[in-house]
Scaffold this motif. Structure first.
Motif, mmCIF file in Angstrom:
data_model
loop_
_atom_site.group_PDB
_atom_site.id
_atom_site.type_symbol
_atom_site.label_atom_id
_atom_site.label_comp_id
_atom_site.label_asym_id
_atom_site.label_seq_id
_atom_site.Cartn_x
_atom_site.Cartn_y
_atom_site.Cartn_z
ATOM 1 N N PHE A 51 43.325 41.959 27.248
ATOM 2 C CA PHE A 51 43.834 40.757 26.585
ATOM 3 C C PHE A 51 44.622 39.863 27.543
ATOM 4 C CE2 PHE A 51 43.361 43.031 22.414
ATOM 5 C CZ PHE A 51 42.374 42.197 21.943
ATOM 6 N N THR A 52 45.339 40.478 28.459
ATOM 7 C CA THR A 52 46.062 39.688 29.454
ATOM 8 C C THR A 52 45.085 38.950 30.367
ATOM 9 O OG1 THR A 52 47.884 41.270 29.412
ATOM 10 C CG2 THR A 52 47.759 39.807 31.318
ATOM 11 N N ALA A 53 44.041 39.634 30.788
ATOM 12 C CA ALA A 53 43.035 38.982 31.637
ATOM 13 C C ALA A 53 42.337 37.858 30.879
ATOM 14 C CB ALA A 53 42.019 40.009 32.128
ATOM 15 N N LEU A 54 42.046 38.065 29.602
ATOM 16 C CA LEU A 54 41.438 37.008 28.798
ATOM 17 C C LEU A 54 42.369 35.806 28.677
ATOM 18 C CD1 LEU A 54 39.669 38.925 25.916
ATOM 19 C CD2 LEU A 54 38.599 37.392 27.550
ATOM 20 N N ALA A 55 43.646 36.069 28.517
ATOM 21 C CA ALA A 55 44.604 34.970 28.368
ATOM 22 C C ALA A 55 44.797 34.205 29.674
ATOM 23 C CB ALA A 55 45.945 35.517 27.883
ATOM 24 N N THR A 56 44.846 34.912 30.775
ATOM 25 C CA THR A 56 45.097 34.231 32.044
ATOM 26 C C THR A 56 43.849 33.587 32.626
ATOM 27 O OG1 THR A 56 44.777 36.297 33.277
ATOM 28 C CG2 THR A 56 47.035 35.731 32.643
ATOM 29 N N GLN A 57 42.686 34.041 32.218
ATOM 30 C CA GLN A 57 41.432 33.496 32.745
ATOM 31 C C GLN A 57 40.692 32.651 31.713
ATOM 32 O OE1 GLN A 57 40.888 33.856 36.023
ATOM 33 N NE2 GLN A 57 42.869 34.841 35.864
ATOM 34 N N ALA A 58 41.418 32.124 30.751
ATOM 35 C CA ALA A 58 40.804 31.315 29.692
ATOM 36 C C ALA A 58 40.139 30.063 30.256
ATOM 37 C CB ALA A 58 41.845 30.939 28.649
#
Length: 128
Positions: free
Chosen positions: A90-97
């Protein structure tokens, strides 16, 4: 454009498998660089939008974000447990949106242009 075309399911399988392979390759060679993963995501979006059949155009903007998420699994930071893996994802999804939205926008734009061209050709064919 190549003659062989993906069905909606084939496009989903292609994108998912390629992004999972690219994510694993990124984790292996580049130490899970999210920027490299994002850059590799864009050509997959273009290929999916170009190679899908005309009747399955609507599936591409749906399939591409799912494939992005699937490929992030080996790239995202992981800890000891499942909850740490989910938080890392979820952190990767949020930072790589930005990469996710950009790739989806590119695929959606190509699909939109292809659909408009198809509708214009059909309208021209139906004119007396």
């Amino acid at each position: 454009m190549p003659n062989p075309r993906f069905t909606g399911l084939g496009c989903g399988l292609f994108c998912g498998a390629v992004m999972l392979a690219l994510g694993s390759l990124d984790a292996l060679l580049f130490g899970s660089s999210l920027v490299v993963y994002g850059v590799l995501f864009l050509p997959v979006c273009v290929l999916a939008a170009v190679w899908v059949r005309g009747v399955d155009l609507v599936t591409v903007p749906v399939v591409v974000p799912i494939a992005f998420t699937l490929g992030l699994v080996p790239v995202a930071e992981s800890g000891d447990g499942v909850s740490d893996r989910v938080v890392g994802l979820f952190t990767a999804l949020a930072t790589q949106a930005g990469w996710l939205y950009g790739g989806t926008l590119v695929a959606g734009s190509i699909v939109g242009v292809r659909k408009l061209r198809h509708l214009r050709r059909r309208a021209a064919r139906n004119r007396p």
